[in-house]
Structure formats: structure tokens, C-alpha cells
Design a protein around this motif. Sequence first.
Motif, PDB file in Angstrom:
ATOM      1  N   VAL A  79       0.822  -1.219   0.000  1.00 48.48           N
ATOM      2  CA  VAL A  79       0.000   0.000   0.000  1.00 48.48           C
ATOM      3  C   VAL A  79       0.852   1.264   0.000  1.00 48.48           C
ATOM      4  CG1 VAL A  79      -2.064  -0.989   1.041  1.00 48.48           C
ATOM      5  CG2 VAL A  79      -0.235  -0.171   2.523  1.00 48.48           C
ATOM      6  N   ASN A  80       2.143   1.146  -0.362  1.00 50.92           N
ATOM      7  CA  ASN A  80       3.040   2.298  -0.478  1.00 50.92           C
ATOM      8  C   ASN A  80       3.147   3.068   0.828  1.00 50.92           C
ATOM      9  OD1 ASN A  80       4.872   3.843  -1.934  1.00 50.92           O
ATOM     10  ND2 ASN A  80       3.329   5.332  -2.572  1.00 50.92           N
ATOM     11  N   THR A  81       3.125   2.329   1.939  1.00 46.65           N
ATOM     12  CA  THR A  81       3.168   2.927   3.260  1.00 46.65           C
ATOM     13  C   THR A  81       4.289   2.284   4.058  1.00 46.65           C
ATOM     14  OG1 THR A  81       0.774   3.229   3.210  1.00 46.65           O
ATOM     15  CG2 THR A  81       1.854   3.401   5.341  1.00 46.65           C
ATOM     16  N   PRO A  82       5.428   2.954   4.247  1.00 48.45           N
ATOM     17  CA  PRO A  82       6.496   2.353   5.049  1.00 48.45           C
ATOM     18  C   PRO A  82       6.012   2.036   6.459  1.00 48.45           C
ATOM     19  CG  PRO A  82       7.286   4.305   3.886  1.00 48.45           C
ATOM     20  CD  PRO A  82       5.798   4.282   3.736  1.00 48.45           C
ATOM     21  N   GLY A  83       5.960   0.762   6.801  1.00 49.72           N
ATOM     22  CA  GLY A  83       5.506   0.384   8.134  1.00 49.72           C
ATOM     23  C   GLY A  83       6.419   0.908   9.217  1.00 49.72           C
ATOM     24  N   THR A  84       7.708   1.015   8.925  1.00 45.66           N
ATOM     25  CA  THR A  84       8.691   1.604   9.839  1.00 45.66           C
ATOM     26  C   THR A  84       9.552   2.583   9.041  1.00 45.66           C
ATOM     27  OG1 THR A  84      10.343  -0.114   9.414  1.00 45.66           O
ATOM     28  CG2 THR A  84       8.781  -0.532  11.207  1.00 45.66           C
ATOM     29  N   PRO A  85      10.241   3.505   9.722  1.00 45.52           N
ATOM     30  CA  PRO A  85      11.115   4.437   8.975  1.00 45.52           C
ATOM     31  C   PRO A  85      12.209   3.714   8.193  1.00 45.52           C
ATOM     32  CG  PRO A  85      10.740   5.240  11.200  1.00 45.52           C
ATOM     33  CD  PRO A  85      10.148   3.864  11.141  1.00 45.52           C
ATOM     34  N   SER A  86      12.557   2.495   8.603  1.00 50.95           N
ATOM     35  CA  SER A  86      13.600   1.742   7.908  1.00 50.95           C
ATOM     36  C   SER A  86      13.159   1.236   6.541  1.00 50.95           C
ATOM     37  CB  SER A  86      14.044   0.550   8.767  1.00 50.95           C
ATOM     38  OG  SER A  86      14.567   0.985   9.996  1.00 50.95           O
ATOM     39  N   SER A  87      11.875   1.379   6.224  1.00 45.49           N
ATOM     40  CA  SER A  87      11.346   0.857   4.959  1.00 45.49           C
ATOM     41  C   SER A  87      10.943   1.961   3.987  1.00 45.49           C
ATOM     42  CB  SER A  87      10.134  -0.048   5.231  1.00 45.49           C
ATOM     43  OG  SER A  87      10.480  -1.116   6.081  1.00 45.49           O
ATOM     44  N   ILE A  88      11.453   3.169   4.211  1.00 47.09           N
ATOM     45  CA  ILE A  88      11.072   4.285   3.330  1.00 47.09           C
ATOM     46  C   ILE A  88      11.435   3.971   1.881  1.00 47.09           C
ATOM     47  CG2 ILE A  88      11.515   6.695   2.775  1.00 47.09           C
ATOM     48  CD1 ILE A  88      11.973   7.192   5.751  1.00 47.09           C
ATOM     49  N   ALA A  89      12.699   3.581   1.655  1.00 44.74           N
ATOM     50  CA  ALA A  89      13.149   3.337   0.283  1.00 44.74           C
ATOM     51  C   ALA A  89      12.558   2.062  -0.297  1.00 44.74           C
ATOM     52  CB  ALA A  89      14.682   3.272   0.237  1.00 44.74           C
ATOM     53  N   THR A  90      12.075   1.147   0.547  1.00 50.07           N
ATOM     54  CA  THR A  90      11.443  -0.074   0.040  1.00 50.07           C
ATOM     55  C   THR A  90      10.212   0.257  -0.794  1.00 50.07           C
ATOM     56  OG1 THR A  90      12.219  -1.281   1.986  1.00 50.07           O
ATOM     57  CG2 THR A  90      10.446  -2.294   0.722  1.00 50.07           C
ATOM     58  N   ALA A  91       9.501   1.313  -0.390  1.00 50.24           N
ATOM     59  CA  ALA A  91       8.292   1.703  -1.126  1.00 50.24           C
ATOM     60  C   ALA A  91       8.617   2.204  -2.529  1.00 50.24           C
ATOM     61  CB  ALA A  91       7.531   2.781  -0.352  1.00 50.24           C
ATOM     62  N   PHE A  92       9.836   2.722  -2.743  1.00 45.90           N
ATOM     63  CA  PHE A  92      10.184   3.274  -4.052  1.00 45.90           C
ATOM     64  C   PHE A  92      10.145   2.206  -5.143  1.00 45.90           C
ATOM     65  CE2 PHE A  92      13.180   6.423  -1.700  1.00 45.90           C
ATOM     66  CZ  PHE A  92      12.070   7.058  -1.168  1.00 45.90           C
ATOM     67  N   GLU A  93      10.507   0.967  -4.796  1.00 54.45           N
ATOM     68  CA  GLU A  93      10.529  -0.110  -5.791  1.00 54.45           C
ATOM     69  C   GLU A  93       9.452  -1.157  -5.528  1.00 54.45           C
ATOM     70  OE1 GLU A  93      12.390   0.260  -8.323  1.00 54.45           O
ATOM     71  OE2 GLU A  93      13.613   1.885  -7.539  1.00 54.45           O
ATOM     72  N   GLY A  94       9.154  -1.406  -4.250  1.00 52.76           N
ATOM     73  CA  GLY A  94       8.190  -2.457  -3.924  1.00 52.76           C
ATOM     74  C   GLY A  94       6.791  -2.158  -4.409  1.00 52.76           C
ATOM     75  N   TYR A  95       6.344  -0.921  -4.217  1.00 51.65           N
ATOM     76  CA  TYR A  95       4.979  -0.582  -4.637  1.00 51.65           C
ATOM     77  C   TYR A  95       4.807  -0.601  -6.155  1.00 51.65           C
ATOM     78  CZ  TYR A  95       0.475   1.810  -4.727  1.00 51.65           C
ATOM     79  OH  TYR A  95      -0.842   2.135  -4.942  1.00 51.65           O
ATOM     80  N   PRO A  96       5.757  -0.039  -6.937  1.00 51.86           N
ATOM     81  CA  PRO A  96       5.637  -0.196  -8.394  1.00 51.86           C
ATOM     82  C   PRO A  96       5.618  -1.662  -8.829  1.00 51.86           C
ATOM     83  CG  PRO A  96       7.185   1.557  -7.908  1.00 51.86           C
ATOM     84  CD  PRO A  96       6.848   0.899  -6.605  1.00 51.86           C
ATOM     85  N   MET A  97       6.379  -2.527  -8.144  1.00 51.66           N
ATOM     86  CA  MET A  97       6.328  -3.953  -8.481  1.00 51.66           C
ATOM     87  C   MET A  97       4.938  -4.522  -8.200  1.00 51.66           C
ATOM     88  SD  MET A  97      10.065  -5.278  -7.101  1.00 51.66           S
ATOM     89  CE  MET A  97       9.819  -6.989  -7.636  1.00 51.66           C
ATOM     90  N   ALA A  98       4.329  -4.108  -7.091  1.00 54.37           N
ATOM     91  CA  ALA A  98       2.979  -4.583  -6.777  1.00 54.37           C
ATOM     92  C   ALA A  98       1.976  -4.110  -7.811  1.00 54.37           C
ATOM     93  CB  ALA A  98       2.571  -4.105  -5.381  1.00 54.37           C
ATOM     94  N   LYS A  99       2.124  -2.874  -8.268  1.00 52.42           N
ATOM     95  CA  LYS A  99       1.195  -2.347  -9.285  1.00 52.42           C
ATOM     96  C   LYS A  99       1.339  -3.069 -10.619  1.00 52.42           C
ATOM     97  CE  LYS A  99       0.109   1.949  -9.501  1.00 52.42           C
ATOM     98  NZ  LYS A  99       0.126   3.410  -9.706  1.00 52.42           N
ATOM     99  N   GLN A 100       2.516  -3.659 -10.846  1.00 48.36           N
ATOM    100  CA  GLN A 100       2.746  -4.431 -12.068  1.00 48.36           C
ATOM    101  C   GLN A 100       2.326  -5.896 -11.911  1.00 48.36           C
ATOM    102  OE1 GLN A 100       6.933  -3.895 -12.792  1.00 48.36           O
ATOM    103  NE2 GLN A 100       6.753  -1.664 -12.684  1.00 48.36           N
ATOM    104  N   GLY A 101       1.693  -6.235 -10.791  1.00 49.27           N
ATOM    105  CA  GLY A 101       1.296  -7.619 -10.552  1.00 49.27           C
ATOM    106  C   GLY A 101       2.432  -8.488 -10.032  1.00 49.27           C
ATOM    107  N   ARG A 102       3.488  -7.893  -9.465  1.00 51.43           N
ATOM    108  CA  ARG A 102       4.651  -8.637  -8.995  1.00 51.43           C
ATOM    109  C   ARG A 102       4.790  -8.518  -7.479  1.00 51.43           C
ATOM    110  NH1 ARG A 102       9.011  -5.474 -12.024  1.00 51.43           N
ATOM    111  NH2 ARG A 102      10.447  -6.971 -11.044  1.00 51.43           N
ATOM    112  N   ALA A 103       3.650  -8.448  -6.776  1.00 48.82           N
ATOM    113  CA  ALA A 103       3.693  -8.230  -5.329  1.00 48.82           C
ATOM    114  C   ALA A 103       4.375  -9.394  -4.611  1.00 48.82           C
ATOM    115  CB  ALA A 103       2.274  -8.041  -4.789  1.00 48.82           C
ATOM    116  N   ILE A 104       4.034 -10.637  -5.001  1.00 45.63           N
ATOM    117  CA  ILE A 104       4.638 -11.798  -4.336  1.00 45.63           C
ATOM    118  C   ILE A 104       6.141 -11.836  -4.609  1.00 45.63           C
ATOM    119  CG2 ILE A 104       4.631 -14.307  -4.179  1.00 45.63           C
ATOM    120  CD1 ILE A 104       2.216 -12.980  -2.930  1.00 45.63           C
ATOM    121  N   GLU A 105       6.538 -11.501  -5.819  1.00 43.38           N
ATOM    122  CA  GLU A 105       7.969 -11.437  -6.140  1.00 43.38           C
ATOM    123  C   GLU A 105       8.670 -10.413  -5.251  1.00 43.38           C
ATOM    124  OE1 GLU A 105      10.907 -10.115  -9.846  1.00 43.38           O
ATOM    125  OE2 GLU A 105       8.747 -10.307 -10.171  1.00 43.38           O
ATOM    126  N   ALA A 106       8.036  -9.258  -5.045  1.00 41.19           N
ATOM    127  CA  ALA A 106       8.624  -8.228  -4.190  1.00 41.19           C
ATOM    128  C   ALA A 106       8.712  -8.700  -2.744  1.00 41.19           C
ATOM    129  CB  ALA A 106       7.794  -6.941  -4.272  1.00 41.19           C
TER     130      ALA A 106
END
Length: 509
Positions: A79-106
Amino acid sequence: MDLFLATLVQLIDPIIILTIFAGVTAGLFAGAMPGLTATMALAVLLPFTFTLPPLTGLVALGAVYMGAIYGGSFAAILVNTPGTPSSIATAFEGYPMAKQGRAIEAIYAATIASAIGGLAGVFFLLLLSPPLARLSLRFGPAEYFWVAMLGLTLIATLSEGSVMKGLLGGALGMMLGTIGVAPIGGETRFTFGLPVLQGGVEMIVALIGLFVLPELYGMAAQGKAALIEVSLDSRERSSFWHVFRRMMAMPGNLIRSCVIGEIIAIIPGAGGNIANLVAYNEAKRASRHPERFGSGTIEGLVATESSNNVTVAGSMVPLLTLGIPGAPPDAVILGVLLLHGLRPGIELFTTSGKLTYGFIISMGLAALAMVPVGMLGGRLIYRVILRTPYYFLVPTIALATILGTFALRNSATDVLIMLILGTLGYLLKQLGVAPAPIVLGLILGTIAEVGFVQTMLGGAAYRFPILRLFENPLSQILIAMTAFSAAWPYLQALYRRLRSGGGKGENGS
């Protein structure tokens, strides 16, 4: 070797194994909830450890800590929401992967990278504690200032095409950090006569507001179309082993990110919220295709998740050797150590060696436990989000965000600040100002201010106090790194221009 074997024997206890899996699971779901930080999860667990044996209590805290830092990636990816401050940059790539249908891969990539990072942090802690602790002692106020300056150069990377807009976001974040009582001197600033603002803007409040609310506004505006983009994964063919092989094909990225995470972890107060951004930035620089970053590349996801999980065990270096908490959650663990009569220092590794090494190795076991727990928990969380109608998902996330924000300091003011920042973040996002530079400015602005003011106070006897910022060799190294980092985008653009110009000349000849 005898001590190592004795430590392993005590960890084979079924109660210890069960504690590790339960702690990782609890930490995962706590980290996945916006507003519930690793520090809060450990603080909630703390009273329960009073009645447990020392080793079991420490193992439980270490497992929850490891699981919470990893769990922040789930909200960032789905959901493009860093659960902790340590995951800020994870949203930069993880959420676009989820939008492409690659959520499980991410999710698989985040799980494997987190496990590798956790194991690397334990390895560093076991073998390199004394020299790394000595290095951390060399960081004074001037060095903290230059570390913050080095971090602020990341704004050029996080600006999504416009450096000026990124600088604007960073300046807004630094301005937010000046609200409240000054960290040095105690002056009250920019409270507009409102006593409730003396506490300033809590970083987690800003993080939730700037990352969560703009997405909720977007989902509400797009309606069902917003979730169709995210949830279509019927054609996804990626498997766990396929993702694992892809990640093993990029050892340089993993090693570099783990080293960056460890170096930042030993600096008290830095932690995973800076490590993940720095590692992401360096992964983008080293990539052969930096233009793909931000559109769902696995390289960036691997860098951020491996680096932030290294800091879990890595931040224990100054804690166990010097008694200095490397990150806020470590302060809770320090309290448990002192409660059981264990004082950080060399005696902790000699007279209490079995307990200390048992705690350290248990964090390695917790890193391994993240793989099965993450695979099952990730699919569960993903399917819940997938099958939840958007008209129910949006208010549910909004309610969880408000409750999580209020729970930080039991303050309705924090909720109001979160709503204001979220609305402002949504409007700025429409203008092309990303939330990441704002959060980065808020995090690093305070560190830079404290370092600068303390350096100036320490140099009061000098004719030019500002020279204190430049006199130490470590400061000079950091200055050179800062200058290179700031100049890198321009050097890269110049290299591409010369290369394209050379190619045209060859074609013309």
C-alpha cells in the motif's frame, strides 16, 4: 569453541525455538502496521520479559526487533506505506512492483534480502565488535554534522527528475524539524503560541502523514481502478527459488548494502532509517540501468531491505561494548540487560559469555525464521488486501493510521499534524514534490543542527569556531564523500554527454 558449542546447546531448547518464531511473527505484524514502530513493539513486550529467564527474555526481544524491521516492508510494498522508517526506500521499488502484478515477487525479494542482512549483521557483531566500537567512538558532533550533510545529498537521487523540487521538499522537511523546543539551548521555536507544539513534529507522524494519506486520497479518487492496478497478479510466474537465484546473481549489491548498513549502524542515532536510503542511493549509482530505479527494479528493493536488517544486530555493537544504544529500540534492550544485572563492556563477553553469545546467535536464528514466517505471512496479508473491497480498505487503513498516530504519544495534536501533513503531501505530490525528500530533511535536519551547534559551542575558544568542522581526518573524509556524492549526478550527466558525443563523432567519421 567450547563456549560456542555450549551456546548452541542452550538454543536448541524447544522453548527458545518457539520464542524465536513467535517473536518474529509478532514483530512482522507490528512492523506491517503504520505507526507501530519496532521501539513500540519492544516496549509493549518489555513487561512480559520480567518474569522470563534472562536468555529467553533477550531472545524474545531480539526476535521481535528483527521481525518488526522486516515487517515494515509489507506495508511499503502493498500500500506504499512504510511500516517503519527503515522501509522508506522499500516503497520506491516495492509498490511499483505490486502495481505491475509482482507483489509476491517483491515480498519474496524483501524476505530473502532481510534474512541475508540479518545474518550479515550477526556476523559483523560476532567478529568485529571491538574494532567497530572503537570506530564509533571517533564520531563527534562535527562528524555527525557531515554524516547528515552526506545524507542530504541523497535528495538529488530521490527527486524524481527535478532537483529543484527535491531541494524544496528537503527544505520543507528541515523547517518541520525546527518546530518545538530546540535540542540544544531549549528555546521554543515556531510554536505560534501553542504549547502543544512544543514537542515538535514526531518523525513517525510525518512519515504516516506524507506517505499514507496521499495514497488514501488517491485510492478514494480513483475508486475501484486503484485496486485493480495493484491486485492483478494472475499471470505472475515468479517463484521463491527463481527470485533467490536472481538475487544471488547480484552479490556486489548485497555485499555493498550490508557493509553500508553496518557502518551506519555503529553510529549511535543513525539506524535503518538512514541506512536504507543510503544503500538505495548507492545501488542506483552502481547500477548499469539507473533509469529503471523507481519503476519496480529488484536491485533497489534488495539494497534497502538487506541494509536495514543489518542495522538490527549492527546497532548492538556500541550497545554491548560501550553501553551506547545505537538505535531507539536498543534502549529497551539495554534496560533489560541492566535489569538482570548485566553491564555492557568486556565482562559481558567473558563472565556472561553464554548469555551474550546466546542472544547474538538467536538473532541469526530469527533472521532465518523470517523466511518461512514471511512467506506464509506475506501471502496471508497480500490475500487480505487483495480480497478487501476498496470502499472498505480505505476507511480501514485510515482508522488504523489514526489509531497508530494517536498511540505514539497519546496526543490528538499528533493526529491533527498527521492529517495536515498528509493533505499538504497530497497537494505537493500533484506538483511533483515527492514525500521522500521531505522526510529525509526532517530526519537529517535535526542531526545536522545538533552536530553544528555542539561543534560551535565546543570551538568557542577558537578565533574561528567553524574551523572545528574541518580539523579532524574523519571529518575531512566525510567532506570529500559529501562533495563527491553531490557532484555525482552532474559527473554522470557529463560522462553520458561525452559518450554520446563521441559516438556521434565515430558514426560521422
